[in-house]
Design an enzyme around this catalytic site. Structure first.
Site, PDB file in Angstrom:
ATOM      1  N   CYS A  63       0.949  -1.303  -0.109  1.00  0.00           N
ATOM      2  CA  CYS A  63       0.075  -0.183  -0.097  1.00  0.00           C
ATOM      3  C   CYS A  63       0.774   1.323   0.074  1.00  0.00           C
ATOM      4  CB  CYS A  63      -0.993  -0.150   1.106  1.00  0.00           C
ATOM      5  SG  CYS A  63      -2.137   1.501   1.389  1.00  0.00           S
ATOM      6  N   GLU A 112       1.488  -4.092  -5.482  1.00  0.00           N
ATOM      7  CA  GLU A 112       0.247  -5.057  -5.344  1.00  0.00           C
ATOM      8  C   GLU A 112      -0.803  -4.335  -6.069  1.00  0.00           C
ATOM      9  OE1 GLU A 112      -2.255  -6.950  -1.932  1.00  0.00           O
ATOM     10  OE2 GLU A 112      -0.371  -6.469  -1.467  1.00  0.00           O
TER      11      GLU A 112
END
Length: 505
Positions: free
Chosen positions: A361, A395
């Site tokens: 993140c 990600e």
């Protein structure tokens, strides 16, 4: 289907003809469309929710043809009751309620193994924000979210490519375009059939709504109206699962050093008199004249990292928040002054990622956006990957602003490297580019395809750098950009045992 508004977004309340009439603060309800004062003029907005706060009743408004980030809680004084209100259509509401009450039909027939494999490649499970646990209860199950399977490597022929600088990636009669369906980036490319334009992307982000993959999450009502964070007053963009009592506050106060949150100024002032923390609770692994980076272990600093996740969720629409921060490392970027180290942004990273992700993140706080800090965060993540000797990738799925930042970083660095190969009159491969930049071959190839730089010509794959991109690079070099100095990084890849990666039960 609602007709689109002038900017391509569906207009508010365009389901059909509605009854109009005057309303009062007591009769105005969810589903009504009223005129609300925004930026000094009345704008058409739909009422999505009503709540009672300490300062009085507030209405959550979704403005016509405005980004969902600009939805906000407004007091009664901002609603123009002199103009007629459009009342919700009772027949359509009943139909919607009837559809909602119908239980989903679950088929007992199991799909074939081939179908399961196909679905597994193209879908990623997304957990609804409504399933987010409460901040305080003990953690139940942290890693139930499915991961997207790693993409397969491409064939060796497509990786080996000759380089042409200043050419035009047009296709002549004896040329064949690369079959993108066979490449790892083929599915991603289909989502962007038109040629990529940064200006168009920014315009779409300005006018379109959330990019979340979960339709249920789009309707989440922002629960925090305003926060005071250090010397900044911030207005959240999205829902964040703070305790429910904080949704009744007009403003919450967050300590910019320990990230503790308070609902009233008196409690916050008492905390600030006692709080002795002046920097993130971790090791400083980088320092230059502009910023510092701290490495924080989620297992050792659970409360601080959980508070960081709650803060970041207010500015990330796609993030599904969990309270198990043990498997993550947090790399926090700060700026320094005589008071202490002030949080600019951060990225988190799994201690052991089976898919080879170097970022889980990433966020730059709104007050520091559009100042080049996001690029520093991305560059720092790749510098750590170089030290580890691994190829890294963020990600997926990325947030809307994160996707723009990464695409810009990838394109700038790849073009810079390719022009260096051209000046030395050397041939390059996609694997060679990926190894030098610590990027995955999938990210490199996807960037080349988005920029129309990869073609198939006379029996061989070629990378063509258009003249337009060379000119853009020359203009970008004139701007002063802050960069990470790899020699200043004081860091070694940490080694974790099974007990230190997750909860030590």
């Amino acid at each position: 289907m609602s007709p689109p508004g002038p900017n391509g977004e569906a207009a508010v309340g365009s389901d059909g003809p509605r009854q109009k009439g005057r309303a009062t603060p007591d009769t105005l309800k969810v589903g009504c469309i009223a005129f609300v004062i925004k930026d000094g003029q009345p704008r058409r907005a739909e009422i999505l929710s009503v709540r009672e706060t300490k300062s009085g009743r507030q209405f959550y408004c979704n403005f016509d043809n405005f980004n969902k980030r600009l939805d906000e809680w407004v007091p009664i004084v901002r609603i123009d009751f002199d103009q007629e209100v459009e009342w919700p259509n009772p027949e359509k509401d009943k139909q919607k309620e009837g559809k909602a009450k119908k239980a989903p039909v679950i088929s007992k027939k199991q799909p074939s193994k081939k179908a399961q494999k196909k679905v597994g490649k193209r879908e990623q499970s997304v957990v609804s924000e409504g399933q987010t646990p409460h901040p305080w209860p003990e953690f139940v199950e942290s890693q139930s979210q499915l991961k997207t399977p790693a993409q397969t490597d491409d064939t060796e022929d497509k990786a080996n490519a000759s380089l042409e600088v200043g050419g035009t990636p047009g296709i002549g009669p004896d040329e064949i375009e690369l079959d993108e369906d066979e490449t790892p980036a083929g599915l991603a490319k289909k989502e962007h059939e038109a040629s990529f334009s940064r200006e168009e992307e920014i315009e779409k982000l300005r006018t379109s709504g959330s990019m979340t993959q979960n339709p249920a999450e789009i309707s989440r009502i922002r629960n925090i109206s305003k926060i005071e964070f250090g010397r900044f007053v911030l207005f959240p963009w999205y829902f964040s699962p703070y305790p429910e009592v904080f949704s009744q506050e007009d403003c919450i106060f967050i300590c910019e050093f320990c990230l503790s949150y308070y609902g009233d100024l008196k409690s916050f002032s008492r905390h600030r008199q006692k709080c002795t923390l002046q920097h993130p609770p971790g090791n400083e692994i980088y320092r230059d004249d502009f910023v510092s980076f701290f490495e924080i272990d989620g297992r050792r600093q659970r409360t601080w990292c959980r508070n960081l996740c709650l803060l970041s969720k207010m500015f990330l629409d796609h993030k599904t928040l969990y309270y198990d921060v043990d498997p993550f490392l947090f790399y926090v970027m700060t700026t320094r002054d005589e008071i202490g180290c002030h949080l600019i942004g951060y990225f988190s990273k799994e201690k052991e990622s089976t898919d080879g992700y170097n970022v889980a993140c990433i966020l730059t706080l709104p007050q520091y956006q559009r100042k080049g800090y996001g690029r520093l965060l991305i560059q720092f993540s790749y510098e750590l990957s170089k030290i580890e000797g691994k190829l890294g990738s963020p990600e997926k799925p990325l947030s809307d602003l994160g996707l723009l930042s990464y695409r810009q970083y990838w394109s700038e660095n790849i073009i810079e490297l390719l022009l260096g190969f051209s000046e030395r009159d050397e041939k390059c491969t996609i694997e060679g580019v990926a190894a030098q930049l610590a990027m995955t071959t999938q990210d490199v190839e996807h960037t080349l395809q988005v920029l129309k730089m990869q073609v198939y010509h006379k029996g061989e794959h070629k990378i063509v750098v258009p003249e337009k991109l060379i000119q853009q690079r020359e203009k970008a070099k004139l701007k002063q950009k802050r960069l990470i100095d790899p020699e200043r990084i004081q860091w070694k890849p940490p080694v974790f045992t099974a007990s230190s990666r997750t909860w030590g039960w």
